[in-house]
Design a protein around this motif. Structure first.
Motif, short mmCIF file in Angstrom:
data_model
loop_
_atom_site.label_atom_id
_atom_site.label_comp_id
_atom_site.label_asym_id
_atom_site.label_seq_id
_atom_site.Cartn_x
_atom_site.Cartn_y
_atom_site.Cartn_z
N ALA A 108 35.77 44.64 40.28
CA ALA A 108 35.96 45.21 38.95
C ALA A 108 35.89 44.10 37.90
N ILE A 109 35.08 44.32 36.86
CA ILE A 109 35.02 43.42 35.71
C ILE A 109 35.31 44.28 34.48
N THR A 110 36.47 44.07 33.86
CA THR A 110 36.93 45.02 32.86
C THR A 110 37.89 44.39 31.87
N ALA A 111 38.04 45.05 30.73
CA ALA A 111 39.03 44.62 29.74
C ALA A 111 40.41 45.15 30.05
N ALA A 112 40.52 46.06 31.02
CA ALA A 112 41.82 46.66 31.35
C ALA A 112 42.76 45.61 31.93
N HIS A 129 46.89 47.69 39.49
CA HIS A 129 47.45 48.12 40.78
C HIS A 129 46.61 49.23 41.40
N GLY A 130 46.19 50.18 40.57
CA GLY A 130 45.38 51.28 41.07
C GLY A 130 44.06 50.84 41.66
N VAL A 131 43.41 49.88 41.00
CA VAL A 131 42.13 49.37 41.49
C VAL A 131 42.33 48.60 42.79
N LEU A 132 43.34 47.75 42.83
CA LEU A 132 43.58 46.96 44.04
C LEU A 132 44.01 47.85 45.20
N ASP A 138 37.86 42.03 44.23
CA ASP A 138 38.34 41.14 43.17
C ASP A 138 38.47 41.93 41.88
N TYR A 139 39.23 41.36 40.94
CA TYR A 139 39.48 41.99 39.65
C TYR A 139 39.35 40.90 38.59
#
Length: 225
Positions: free
Chosen positions: A82-86, A93-96, A102-103
């Motif tokens: 994920a590459i994001t401004a969030a 936590h939701g993405v992981l 990676d984030y």
């Protein structure tokens, strides 16, 4: 496995182009598709079967978190960065939780994305060349500097990680369990040395002993994974 096939899912065309230029500078990766939202991205995952999807989180029609959930629910064999401004904890936590490799938060540098992709490339190479991993090797893939609580190295004194890996690779590629003598001969080391490593691997649960009862004489321990 190489080059690693990548799709980019990012709704901002300028940011998407930056991603493309950065990835083109990193050896071992090939961009095979781009999408501007999660719906298009999910279609590309299904049709192109990439190894890696680089996704934004805030996108129209279907955001990155929802897309990632659908990828996992459909069991598509693709990894995600994920590459994001969030930057809120709930989103991270939701993405992981959905298994992102990676984030990366925007704005980001070329060095940061290069580090992420180099880590991913190393991860793929290790998984592609081995049938089993030692704990220390897995720790390296997971970016853990493995030390025991007392600060010492995990391996007992006198044992070498390269030799240990050589032995377990030899055993892994043999179709049948092998004896200490066969391990010694196949790896070019003394039998007593091979036996020390085999004893350690057996205690660690990395190899299993198969007792072979032949003709006259003592039974022979044979080792397999």
């Amino acid at each position: 496995m190489f080059p690693i096939k990548v799709i980019l899912i990012e709704d901002d065309p300028m940011v998407r182009e930056v991603h493309r230029q950065f990835i083109d500078r990193i050896e071992g990766f090939s961009i095979i598709g781009v999408a501007s939202n999660g719906v298009e991205g999910l279609r590309l995952v299904k049709e192109l079967r990439p190894n890696l999807a680089i996704i934004d989180i805030y996108m129209p029609h279907m955001g990155g978190v929802e897309m990632l959930r659908d990828i996992r629910s459909e069991a598509y064999p693709v990894d995600v960065i994920a590459i994001t401004a969030a930057s809120d904890i709930e989103t991270i936590h939701g993405v992981l939780q959905q298994g992102a490799f990676d984030y990366i938060m925007k704005p980001f540098t070329f060095d940061r994305i290069k580090k992420s992709l180099d880590n991913y490339k190393n991860y793929c190479a290790k998984l592609g060349e081995k049938k089993v991993l030692l704990q220390a090797e897995l720790d390296q893939l997971l970016f853990i500097d493995h030390k025991e609580e007392n600060g010492g190295d995990r391996l007992p004194k006198g044992l070498n990680m390269n030799t240990l890996t050589k032995i377990i690779d030899f055993i892994s590629y043999e179709k049948e369990p092998v004896s200490a003598e066969e391990v010694a001969e196949g790896t070019g080391m003394a039998r007593v040395t091979a036996r020390r490593y085999l004893d350690f691997l057996e205690k660690e649960g990395k190899v299993k002993i198969h007792i072979h009862y032949g003709g006259v004489g003592r039974p022979v321990n044979r080792y397999g994974v």
